[in-house]
Write a protein that holds these residues in place. Sequence first.
Motif, short mmCIF file in Angstrom:
data_model
loop_
_atom_site.label_atom_id
_atom_site.label_comp_id
_atom_site.label_asym_id
_atom_site.label_seq_id
_atom_site.Cartn_x
_atom_site.Cartn_y
_atom_site.Cartn_z
N GLY A 25 27.67 39.03 23.04
CA GLY A 25 28.79 38.67 22.79
C GLY A 25 29.59 38.19 24.02
O GLY A 25 28.88 38.35 25.16
N SER A 26 30.70 37.73 23.68
CA SER A 26 31.86 38.36 25.02
C SER A 26 32.76 38.88 24.15
O SER A 26 34.04 38.92 23.39
CB SER A 26 32.20 36.42 25.21
N LEU A 27 33.68 39.65 25.55
CA LEU A 27 34.93 39.73 25.17
C LEU A 27 35.79 39.40 26.24
O LEU A 27 35.76 39.36 27.43
CB LEU A 27 35.58 41.80 24.54
N ASP B 273 47.08 36.72 36.57
CA ASP B 273 48.65 36.10 36.73
C ASP B 273 49.58 36.85 37.08
O ASP B 273 50.46 37.51 36.29
CB ASP B 273 48.59 35.68 35.51
N ASN B 274 50.12 36.61 37.99
CA ASN B 274 50.86 37.21 39.17
C ASN B 274 52.57 37.30 38.40
O ASN B 274 52.92 37.91 38.06
CB ASN B 274 51.58 37.34 40.49
N ALA B 275 52.01 36.07 37.42
CA ALA B 275 53.70 35.80 37.04
C ALA B 275 53.84 36.40 35.95
O ALA B 275 55.01 36.99 35.76
CB ALA B 275 54.18 34.25 36.60
N LYS B 276 53.05 36.92 35.05
CA LYS B 276 52.67 36.93 34.04
C LYS B 276 52.30 39.38 34.02
O LYS B 276 52.50 39.78 33.03
CB LYS B 276 51.49 37.21 32.90
N MET B 277 52.52 39.51 35.38
CA MET B 277 52.00 40.89 36.07
C MET B 277 50.76 41.33 34.96
O MET B 277 50.34 42.23 34.19
CB MET B 277 52.88 41.74 35.61
N THR B 278 49.55 40.66 35.07
CA THR B 278 48.41 40.89 33.81
C THR B 278 46.63 40.67 34.66
O THR B 278 46.70 39.41 35.18
CB THR B 278 48.99 39.95 32.18
N VAL B 279 46.77 41.71 34.85
CA VAL B 279 44.47 40.89 35.08
C VAL B 279 43.74 41.24 33.62
O VAL B 279 43.83 41.60 33.16
CB VAL B 279 44.23 41.94 36.12
N TYR B 280 42.46 39.84 34.26
CA TYR B 280 42.07 39.89 33.16
C TYR B 280 40.44 40.28 33.50
O TYR B 280 40.33 40.25 35.06
CB TYR B 280 42.20 38.37 32.53
N LEU B 281 39.94 40.56 32.40
CA LEU B 281 38.22 40.37 33.08
C LEU B 281 37.95 39.80 31.62
O LEU B 281 37.37 40.32 30.52
CB LEU B 281 37.91 42.31 33.14
N GLN B 282 36.64 38.93 31.81
CA GLN B 282 36.26 38.13 30.99
C GLN B 282 34.63 38.68 30.84
O GLN B 282 34.19 38.33 31.98
CB GLN B 282 36.16 36.68 30.64
N THR B 283 34.13 38.80 29.86
CA THR B 283 32.80 39.69 30.02
C THR B 283 32.15 38.48 29.34
O THR B 283 32.55 38.49 27.74
CB THR B 283 32.86 41.02 29.52
N ASN B 284 30.87 38.30 29.27
CA ASN B 284 30.56 36.98 29.03
C ASN B 284 28.48 37.96 29.03
O ASN B 284 28.71 38.48 29.71
CB ASN B 284 30.53 36.12 29.42
N SER B 285 28.04 37.52 28.65
CA SER B 285 26.69 37.64 27.50
C SER B 285 26.58 39.34 27.93
O SER B 285 25.39 39.83 28.96
CB SER B 285 25.77 37.64 29.25
N LEU B 286 27.13 40.17 27.03
CA LEU B 286 27.55 41.77 26.72
C LEU B 286 26.14 42.36 27.19
O LEU B 286 25.54 41.63 25.87
CB LEU B 286 28.46 42.10 26.48
N LYS B 287 26.14 43.08 27.69
CA LYS B 287 24.16 44.00 27.64
C LYS B 287 25.04 45.46 26.83
O LYS B 287 26.14 45.96 26.95
CB LYS B 287 23.66 44.19 28.01
N PRO B 288 24.26 46.23 25.70
CA PRO B 288 24.23 47.51 25.60
C PRO B 288 24.59 48.29 26.69
O PRO B 288 25.72 49.20 26.27
CB PRO B 288 22.91 47.84 25.23
N GLU B 289 23.74 47.87 27.93
CA GLU B 289 23.60 48.63 29.05
C GLU B 289 25.78 48.50 29.47
O GLU B 289 25.80 49.50 29.92
CB GLU B 289 23.42 48.70 29.68
N ASP B 290 26.41 47.60 28.51
CA ASP B 290 27.98 47.66 29.53
C ASP B 290 28.88 48.05 28.29
O ASP B 290 30.09 48.76 28.85
CB ASP B 290 28.27 45.96 29.00
#
Length: 121
Positions: free
Chosen positions: A16-18, A73-90
Amino acid sequence: QVQLVESGGGLVQPGGSLRLSCVASGFTFSTYDMNWYRQAPGKERELVAHITDTGGITNYGDSVKGRFTITRDNAKMTVYLQTNSLKPEDTAAYYCNARPPWDHAGRYDLWGQGTQVAVSS
């Protein structure tokens, strides 16, 4: 007040993804490099992803290369982390970190409170 507030964690099945988000306030976000770290129980903190202040350069830990993507997104003062193909070790607590580009020792690090990611069937 200087703050980093993470969100987006949760329980997800393997594969899955988050999308994790970190909203900054109280400092000049666009002049800081941003990082995502994670720490699992009984393990050392691990650098997951890094992005420079302008977003022009990104780097990833070997364990997440090709699966995770860091953006900002510096205008929104936000950093993102898209996580795909998640594994139990994540499975870990994921922390947002802000660091001035010149602060190689991490002396002026800013940290969020963390968001928990659990990968399990």
